[in-house]
Motif scaffolding. Structure first.
Motif, PDB file in Angstrom:
ATOM      1  N   GLY A  16      22.233  -7.343  98.663  1.00  9.19           N
ATOM      2  CA  GLY A  16      22.697  -6.080  98.467  1.00  9.19           C
ATOM      3  C   GLY A  16      23.417  -5.784  96.973  1.00  9.19           C
ATOM      4  O   GLY A  16      24.115  -4.715  96.678  1.00  9.19           O
ATOM      5  N   THR A  17      23.321  -6.826  96.212  1.00 12.08           N
ATOM      6  CA  THR A  17      24.100  -6.567  94.852  1.00 12.08           C
ATOM      7  C   THR A  17      23.106  -6.397  93.704  1.00 12.08           C
ATOM      8  O   THR A  17      21.835  -7.152  94.067  1.00 12.08           O
ATOM      9  CB  THR A  17      24.695  -7.851  94.553  1.00 12.08           C
ATOM     10  OG1 THR A  17      24.116  -9.053  94.573  1.00 12.08           O
ATOM     11  CG2 THR A  17      26.280  -7.879  95.507  1.00 12.08           C
ATOM     12  N   THR A  18      23.299  -5.620  92.756  1.00 12.46           N
ATOM     13  CA  THR A  18      22.304  -5.320  91.776  1.00 12.46           C
ATOM     14  C   THR A  18      21.859  -6.543  91.109  1.00 12.46           C
ATOM     15  O   THR A  18      22.714  -7.391  90.478  1.00 12.46           O
ATOM     16  CB  THR A  18      22.868  -4.348  90.777  1.00 12.46           C
ATOM     17  OG1 THR A  18      23.137  -3.017  91.420  1.00 12.46           O
ATOM     18  CG2 THR A  18      21.868  -4.056  89.805  1.00 12.46           C
ATOM     19  N   SER A  19      20.636  -6.709  90.854  1.00  9.94           N
ATOM     20  CA  SER A  19      20.034  -7.956  90.179  1.00  9.94           C
ATOM     21  C   SER A  19      19.027  -7.648  89.331  1.00  9.94           C
ATOM     22  O   SER A  19      18.569  -8.371  88.497  1.00  9.94           O
ATOM     23  CB  SER A  19      19.556  -8.892  91.311  1.00  9.94           C
ATOM     24  OG  SER A  19      18.611  -8.511  91.939  1.00  9.94           O
ATOM     25  N   TYR A  20      18.151  -6.631  89.519  1.00 14.79           N
ATOM     26  CA  TYR A  20      16.781  -6.332  88.678  1.00 14.79           C
ATOM     27  C   TYR A  20      16.965  -4.693  88.654  1.00 14.79           C
ATOM     28  O   TYR A  20      17.156  -3.847  89.274  1.00 14.79           O
ATOM     29  CB  TYR A  20      15.540  -6.658  89.518  1.00 14.79           C
ATOM     30  CG  TYR A  20      14.396  -6.273  88.738  1.00 14.79           C
ATOM     31  CD1 TYR A  20      14.069  -7.200  87.866  1.00 14.79           C
ATOM     32  CD2 TYR A  20      13.650  -4.992  88.988  1.00 14.79           C
ATOM     33  CE1 TYR A  20      12.693  -7.268  87.257  1.00 14.79           C
ATOM     34  CE2 TYR A  20      12.666  -4.729  88.381  1.00 14.79           C
ATOM     35  CZ  TYR A  20      12.171  -5.941  87.472  1.00 14.79           C
ATOM     36  OH  TYR A  20      11.055  -5.489  86.794  1.00 14.79           O
ATOM     37  N   ILE A  21      16.990  -4.567  87.020  1.00 13.18           N
ATOM     38  CA  ILE A  21      17.254  -3.122  86.734  1.00 13.18           C
ATOM     39  C   ILE A  21      15.873  -2.687  86.053  1.00 13.18           C
ATOM     40  O   ILE A  21      15.256  -3.373  85.136  1.00 13.18           O
ATOM     41  CB  ILE A  21      18.362  -3.174  85.525  1.00 13.18           C
ATOM     42  CG1 ILE A  21      19.726  -3.469  85.891  1.00 13.18           C
ATOM     43  CG2 ILE A  21      18.608  -1.536  85.100  1.00 13.18           C
ATOM     44  CD1 ILE A  21      20.194  -2.799  87.310  1.00 13.18           C
ATOM     45  N   ILE A  22      15.605  -1.641  86.426  1.00 13.34           N
ATOM     46  CA  ILE A  22      14.479  -0.577  85.810  1.00 13.34           C
ATOM     47  C   ILE A  22      15.245   0.493  84.845  1.00 13.34           C
ATOM     48  O   ILE A  22      15.702   1.073  85.600  1.00 13.34           O
ATOM     49  CB  ILE A  22      13.602  -0.024  86.900  1.00 13.34           C
ATOM     50  CG1 ILE A  22      12.687  -1.321  87.851  1.00 13.34           C
ATOM     51  CG2 ILE A  22      12.448   0.599  86.110  1.00 13.34           C
ATOM     52  CD1 ILE A  22      12.024  -0.581  88.835  1.00 13.34           C
ATOM     53  N   PRO A  23      15.099   0.139  83.674  1.00 16.36           N
ATOM     54  CA  PRO A  23      16.068   0.932  82.788  1.00 16.36           C
ATOM     55  C   PRO A  23      15.501   2.284  82.510  1.00 16.36           C
ATOM     56  O   PRO A  23      16.323   3.072  82.127  1.00 16.36           O
ATOM     57  CB  PRO A  23      16.085   0.282  81.633  1.00 16.36           C
ATOM     58  CG  PRO A  23      14.960  -0.608  81.332  1.00 16.36           C
ATOM     59  CD  PRO A  23      14.678  -1.087  82.685  1.00 16.36           C
ATOM     60  N   ARG A  24      14.196   2.352  82.708  1.00 22.97           N
ATOM     61  CA  ARG A  24      13.624   3.940  82.147  1.00 22.97           C
ATOM     62  C   ARG A  24      12.340   4.066  82.963  1.00 22.97           C
ATOM     63  O   ARG A  24      11.638   3.160  83.522  1.00 22.97           O
ATOM     64  CB  ARG A  24      13.324   3.716  80.707  1.00 22.97           C
ATOM     65  CG  ARG A  24      13.154   4.837  80.041  1.00 22.97           C
ATOM     66  CD  ARG A  24      13.096   4.829  78.493  1.00 22.97           C
ATOM     67  NE  ARG A  24      14.402   4.290  78.159  1.00 22.97           N
ATOM     68  CZ  ARG A  24      15.263   5.008  77.456  1.00 22.97           C
ATOM     69  NH1 ARG A  24      15.355   6.160  77.567  1.00 22.97           N
ATOM     70  NH2 ARG A  24      16.530   4.248  76.825  1.00 22.97           N
ATOM     71  N   SER A  25      12.211   5.508  83.285  1.00 24.82           N
ATOM     72  CA  SER A  25      10.769   5.891  83.803  1.00 24.82           C
ATOM     73  C   SER A  25      10.092   6.854  82.705  1.00 24.82           C
ATOM     74  O   SER A  25      10.936   7.174  81.539  1.00 24.82           O
ATOM     75  CB  SER A  25      11.028   6.724  84.916  1.00 24.82           C
ATOM     76  OG  SER A  25      11.789   7.798  84.766  1.00 24.82           O
ATOM     77  N   ILE A  26       8.959   7.218  83.010  1.00 27.70           N
ATOM     78  CA  ILE A  26       8.189   8.073  81.932  1.00 27.70           C
ATOM     79  C   ILE A  26       7.786   9.229  82.693  1.00 27.70           C
ATOM     80  O   ILE A  26       7.446   9.202  83.857  1.00 27.70           O
ATOM     81  CB  ILE A  26       6.992   7.662  81.363  1.00 27.70           C
ATOM     82  CG1 ILE A  26       6.275   8.357  80.089  1.00 27.70           C
ATOM     83  CG2 ILE A  26       5.985   7.096  82.211  1.00 27.70           C
ATOM     84  CD1 ILE A  26       5.431   7.658  79.403  1.00 27.70           C
ATOM     85  N   ARG A  27       8.244  10.606  82.552  1.00 26.17           N
ATOM     86  CA  ARG A  27       7.621  11.815  82.933  1.00 26.17           C
ATOM     87  C   ARG A  27       6.467  12.402  82.558  1.00 26.17           C
ATOM     88  O   ARG A  27       6.269  12.425  81.159  1.00 26.17           O
ATOM     89  CB  ARG A  27       8.847  12.573  83.076  1.00 26.17           C
ATOM     90  CG  ARG A  27       8.516  13.847  83.804  1.00 26.17           C
ATOM     91  CD  ARG A  27       9.686  15.150  83.487  1.00 26.17           C
ATOM     92  NE  ARG A  27       9.277  16.380  84.115  1.00 26.17           N
ATOM     93  CZ  ARG A  27       9.685  17.581  83.843  1.00 26.17           C
ATOM     94  NH1 ARG A  27      10.707  17.607  82.734  1.00 26.17           N
ATOM     95  NH2 ARG A  27       9.461  18.666  84.459  1.00 26.17           N
ATOM     96  N   PHE A  28       5.445  12.497  83.392  1.00 26.83           N
ATOM     97  CA  PHE A  28       4.394  13.284  82.879  1.00 26.83           C
ATOM     98  C   PHE A  28       4.131  14.714  83.596  1.00 26.83           C
ATOM     99  O   PHE A  28       4.501  14.994  84.561  1.00 26.83           O
ATOM    100  CB  PHE A  28       3.101  12.501  83.676  1.00 26.83           C
ATOM    101  CG  PHE A  28       2.881  11.118  83.224  1.00 26.83           C
ATOM    102  CD1 PHE A  28       2.014  10.890  82.247  1.00 26.83           C
ATOM    103  CD2 PHE A  28       3.561  10.135  83.815  1.00 26.83           C
ATOM    104  CE1 PHE A  28       1.951   9.743  81.565  1.00 26.83           C
ATOM    105  CE2 PHE A  28       3.500   8.847  83.331  1.00 26.83           C
ATOM    106  CZ  PHE A  28       2.666   8.603  82.297  1.00 26.83           C
ATOM    107  N   ASN A  29       3.883  15.608  82.536  1.00 27.94           N
ATOM    108  CA  ASN A  29       3.844  16.882  82.909  1.00 27.94           C
ATOM    109  C   ASN A  29       2.362  17.448  82.931  1.00 27.94           C
ATOM    110  O   ASN A  29       2.011  17.682  81.368  1.00 27.94           O
ATOM    111  CB  ASN A  29       4.797  17.805  81.912  1.00 27.94           C
ATOM    112  CG  ASN A  29       4.806  19.225  82.347  1.00 27.94           C
ATOM    113  OD1 ASN A  29       4.551  19.821  83.360  1.00 27.94           O
ATOM    114  ND2 ASN A  29       5.190  20.009  81.436  1.00 27.94           N
ATOM    115  N   ALA A  30       1.678  17.693  83.800  1.00 29.92           N
ATOM    116  CA  ALA A  30       0.293  18.260  83.811  1.00 29.92           C
ATOM    117  C   ALA A  30       0.012  19.131  82.811  1.00 29.92           C
ATOM    118  O   ALA A  30      -1.017  19.164  82.252  1.00 29.92           O
ATOM    119  CB  ALA A  30      -0.233  18.541  85.238  1.00 29.92           C
TER     120      ALA A  30
END
Length: 249
Positions: A16-30
């Motif tokens: 339950g402790t943070t161990s893997y970080i996804i720092p960023r996403s990408i947004r798509f605008n149709a």
């Protein structure tokens, strides 16, 4: 801007402790016709592969593409993972609708983790396409058809592949966010290679543990937003970089 990166924090260990970080996403605008593209220089394993990634929707009740490969209107020539206009998830061949879930995906606040394991070498026909959502296998389909034994799919062919758009025909651009995309060439994997449940039963990402990515395999973390070139770079070590189209950072 047509596409933007946004901060994203996901990940927990089994304790339950943070161990893997996804720092960023990408947004798509149709409306901006935004998508990623790549044409492999050589074909990979067209019979066996895995796609895995996190998806967050921002529009509904229409067709929206997640991943697509191939340019020929046949089951050997093209394959796509997409949302249908009733908000179900589907896997389409160029000629056959292989899978369409009964489950709908209509929560604009939720991140969904999708895994599609494709393996036409399986003697049990129903095991040739397996779909997992948030760590659990989908078993309820309104449509279910099986690829023929040892079918070579359009995915992993040396032809156009696209993310957030269809590689053939109508583009069906995605409205939504994508994060931490993995493609494994030559293995049909389960979600345990990409995530795990925490002590509260919540599915969380983890560092990829499936071994090699294979010839055309890649990982897109979208972590380097210095330019439209770096945003779609492959971090698997294979240098299978993608091209960002109609994207701003």
């Amino acid at each position: 801007m047509s596409i933007l990166n946004n901060s994203l924090l996901l990940g927990a260990s089994a304790a339950g402790t943070t161990s893997y970080i996804i720092p960023r996403s990408i947004r798509f605008n149709a409306p901006d016709s935004a998508f990623l593209s790549r044409t492999p220089s050589v074909a990979g394993n067209r019979k066996t592969w895995t796609w895995a990634g996190w998806v967050k929707r921002s529009n509904f009740a229409d067709y929206f593409m997640i991943f697509s490969g191939g340019t020929v209107a046949s089951d050997a020539g093209e394959l796509s993972l997409m949302f249908s206009n009733d908000d179900t998830l589907r896997v389409d061949g160029g000629a056959t609708l292989f899978r369409k879930t009964t489950q709908v995906f209509r929560d604009p606040s939720s991140w969904y983790h999708f895994v599609v394991a494709f393996d036409t070498t399986q003697s049990t026909a129903s095991n040739r396409i397996r779909i997992y959502v948030n760590g659990l296998e989908v078993t309820a389909f309104s449509t279910s058809a099986d690829p023929s034994l040892n079918l070579d799919s359009g995915v992993n062919s040396a032809t156009l592949h696209t993310i957030a758009s269809q590689s053939r025909g109508t583009p069906y651009y995605l409205n939504g966010y994508l994060a931490d995309i993995h493609f494994i060439d030559g293995q049909a994997l389960t979600p345990s290679s990409f995530g795990q449940f925490d002590t509260n039963g919540i599915w969380n990402p983890k560092a990829y543990s499936g071994g090699s990515y294979g010839t055309n395999g890649f990982r897109l973390p979208f972590s380097n937003n210095a330019s439209t070139t770096t945003i779609s770079q492959d971090s698997s070590g294979n240098n299978n970089h993608w091209t960002a189209n109609n994207i701003s950072v």
